[in-house]
Scaffold this motif. Structure first.
Motif, mmCIF file in Angstrom:
data_model
loop_
_atom_site.group_PDB
_atom_site.id
_atom_site.type_symbol
_atom_site.label_atom_id
_atom_site.label_comp_id
_atom_site.label_asym_id
_atom_site.label_seq_id
_atom_site.Cartn_x
_atom_site.Cartn_y
_atom_site.Cartn_z
ATOM 1 N N SER A 44 0.854 -1.141 0.034
ATOM 2 C CA SER A 44 -0.047 -0.009 -0.056
ATOM 3 C C SER A 44 0.850 1.212 0.061
ATOM 4 O O SER A 44 1.728 1.280 1.007
ATOM 5 N N ILE A 45 0.551 2.035 -0.968
ATOM 6 C CA ILE A 45 1.352 3.409 -0.958
ATOM 7 C C ILE A 45 0.992 4.211 0.143
ATOM 8 O O ILE A 45 1.882 4.750 0.827
ATOM 9 N N GLU A 47 0.147 3.338 3.099
ATOM 10 C CA GLU A 47 0.685 2.854 4.385
ATOM 11 C C GLU A 47 2.070 3.073 4.331
ATOM 12 O O GLU A 47 2.851 3.322 5.302
ATOM 13 N N GLU A 48 2.601 2.981 3.096
ATOM 14 C CA GLU A 48 4.231 3.172 3.055
ATOM 15 C C GLU A 48 4.638 4.593 3.624
ATOM 16 O O GLU A 48 5.576 4.959 4.079
ATOM 17 N N ILE A 49 3.713 5.659 2.887
ATOM 18 C CA ILE A 49 4.278 7.016 3.241
ATOM 19 C C ILE A 49 3.817 7.340 4.551
ATOM 20 O O ILE A 49 4.732 7.967 5.324
ATOM 21 N N TRP A 50 2.664 6.700 5.287
ATOM 22 C CA TRP A 50 2.200 7.045 6.786
ATOM 23 C C TRP A 50 3.689 6.566 7.477
ATOM 24 O O TRP A 50 4.053 7.326 8.373
ATOM 25 N N ALA A 51 3.790 5.176 7.226
ATOM 26 C CA ALA A 51 5.146 4.592 8.057
ATOM 27 C C ALA A 51 6.272 5.552 7.948
ATOM 28 O O ALA A 51 7.018 5.506 9.101
ATOM 29 N N ASN A 52 6.784 5.875 6.757
ATOM 30 C CA ASN A 52 7.958 6.591 6.683
ATOM 31 C C ASN A 52 7.919 8.214 6.594
ATOM 32 O O ASN A 52 8.997 8.420 6.988
ATOM 33 N N LEU A 68 6.786 11.889 -2.527
ATOM 34 C CA LEU A 68 6.548 10.830 -1.464
ATOM 35 C C LEU A 68 6.029 9.633 -2.041
ATOM 36 O O LEU A 68 6.348 8.624 -1.589
ATOM 37 N N SER A 69 4.738 9.967 -2.863
ATOM 38 C CA SER A 69 3.994 8.891 -3.426
ATOM 39 C C SER A 69 4.827 8.087 -4.385
ATOM 40 O O SER A 69 4.895 6.898 -4.604
ATOM 41 N N GLN A 70 5.607 9.015 -5.201
ATOM 42 C CA GLN A 70 6.530 7.907 -6.178
ATOM 43 C C GLN A 70 7.641 7.441 -5.737
ATOM 44 O O GLN A 70 7.967 6.481 -6.121
ATOM 45 N N THR A 71 8.231 7.888 -4.506
ATOM 46 C CA THR A 71 9.186 7.181 -3.771
ATOM 47 C C THR A 71 8.830 6.011 -3.126
ATOM 48 O O THR A 71 9.414 4.855 -3.047
ATOM 49 N N ALA A 72 7.719 6.241 -2.512
ATOM 50 C CA ALA A 72 6.887 4.694 -2.071
ATOM 51 C C ALA A 72 6.650 3.893 -3.030
ATOM 52 O O ALA A 72 6.774 2.575 -3.125
ATOM 53 N N GLU A 73 6.214 4.343 -4.511
ATOM 54 C CA GLU A 73 5.580 3.344 -5.213
ATOM 55 C C GLU A 73 6.889 2.478 -5.675
ATOM 56 O O GLU A 73 6.866 1.506 -6.020
ATOM 57 N N LEU A 74 7.961 3.345 -5.993
ATOM 58 C CA LEU A 74 9.284 2.931 -6.377
ATOM 59 C C LEU A 74 9.757 1.645 -5.424
ATOM 60 O O LEU A 74 10.178 0.541 -5.863
ATOM 61 N N ILE A 92 -1.985 -5.621 -4.683
ATOM 62 C CA ILE A 92 -1.452 -4.237 -4.695
ATOM 63 C C ILE A 92 -2.467 -3.473 -4.341
ATOM 64 O O ILE A 92 -3.410 -3.203 -5.379
ATOM 65 N N ASP A 93 -2.505 -2.561 -3.118
ATOM 66 C CA ASP A 93 -3.499 -1.890 -2.927
ATOM 67 C C ASP A 93 -3.448 -0.330 -3.310
ATOM 68 O O ASP A 93 -3.095 0.570 -2.388
ATOM 69 N N PHE A 94 -3.312 0.083 -4.555
ATOM 70 C CA PHE A 94 -3.195 1.216 -5.356
ATOM 71 C C PHE A 94 -4.584 1.573 -5.796
ATOM 72 O O PHE A 94 -5.546 0.609 -5.854
ATOM 73 N N SER A 95 -4.804 2.774 -6.591
ATOM 74 C CA SER A 95 -5.988 2.908 -6.979
ATOM 75 C C SER A 95 -5.942 2.561 -8.579
ATOM 76 O O SER A 95 -7.125 1.997 -9.225
ATOM 77 N N PHE A 96 -4.856 2.257 -9.234
ATOM 78 C CA PHE A 96 -4.827 2.015 -10.575
ATOM 79 C C PHE A 96 -5.674 2.582 -11.496
ATOM 80 O O PHE A 96 -6.410 2.203 -12.232
ATOM 81 N N TRP A 97 -5.684 4.079 -11.149
ATOM 82 C CA TRP A 97 -6.877 5.010 -11.986
ATOM 83 C C TRP A 97 -6.546 5.429 -13.429
ATOM 84 O O TRP A 97 -7.299 5.751 -14.239
ATOM 85 N N GLN A 98 -5.208 4.937 -13.875
ATOM 86 C CA GLN A 98 -4.930 5.199 -15.262
ATOM 87 C C GLN A 98 -4.659 3.935 -15.937
ATOM 88 O O GLN A 98 -3.729 3.041 -15.321
#
Length: 172
Positions: A44-45, A47-52, A68-74, A92-98
């Motif tokens: 989860s992006i 949760e990754e952002i929240w944790a870090n 931060l979102s880009q860094t977490a996704e990588l 993978i708990d992302f939105s995948f909106w694109q």
């Protein structure tokens, strides 16, 4: 809400990656947590952002969210590849909106020897509003900032609904 026990793909022999797709508030995290209970590793992006980095607009400036979102996704993408090498199932708990992002991940998964399922949680905007109102009362990684009507409208307008992409549509 959803019953993952009714999904026949849970017995796939290849490492399986479930791509969650839907607008904020559609139930992606709830669904992903059910898969987690079945042994999937959840990425989860949010949760990754929240944790870090902590809380949106409190522990870091709002303007930093995109980076931060880009860094977490990588980081999570590297973790995904590692988990696929270990033949682990992942959600993978992302939105995948694109559409482009969905295609990128499908290829990445296939190239790493995995198989994928795209789960699209299709929810009427009025129901999303109700869910987001309830969620705004929480304060956790998945509700770290308030989704205003303006922001929800921009999400709805920018969302590229999966069509003929092998998606499994769950209407809720």
């Amino acid at each position: 809400m959803f019953d993952v026990n009714n999904l026949d793909f849970l017995n796939d022999t290849n490492p399986l990656v479930v791509l969650m797709c839907g607008i904020t508030g559609s139930g992606k995290t709830t669904f992903a947590r059910q898969l987690e209970e079945k042994g999937f590793i959840r990425l989860s992006i949010d949760e990754e952002i929240w944790a870090n980095n902590g809380r949106y607009g409190i522990d870091y400036p709002v303007e930093m969210y995109g980076q931060l979102s880009q860094t977490a996704e990588l980081k999570l993408r590297e973790q995904l590849l590692h988990l696929l090498k270990e033949r682990r199932n992942v959600v993978i708990d992302f939105s995948f909106w694109q559409r482009e992002k969905r295609l990128l991940y499908k290829k990445l998964i296939e190239d790493a020897g995995g198989s994928w399922k795209l789960i699209y949680l299709k929810v009427h905007p009025d129901e999303l509003r109700k869910r987001l109102l309830l969620r705004s009362e929480r304060f956790d990684a998945n509700a770290s900032f308030k989704i205003t009507e303006e922001l929800l409208t921009s999400y709805l307008n920018g969302f590229e609904e999966p069509q003929n992409e092998g998606e499994i549509v769950i209407e809720a």
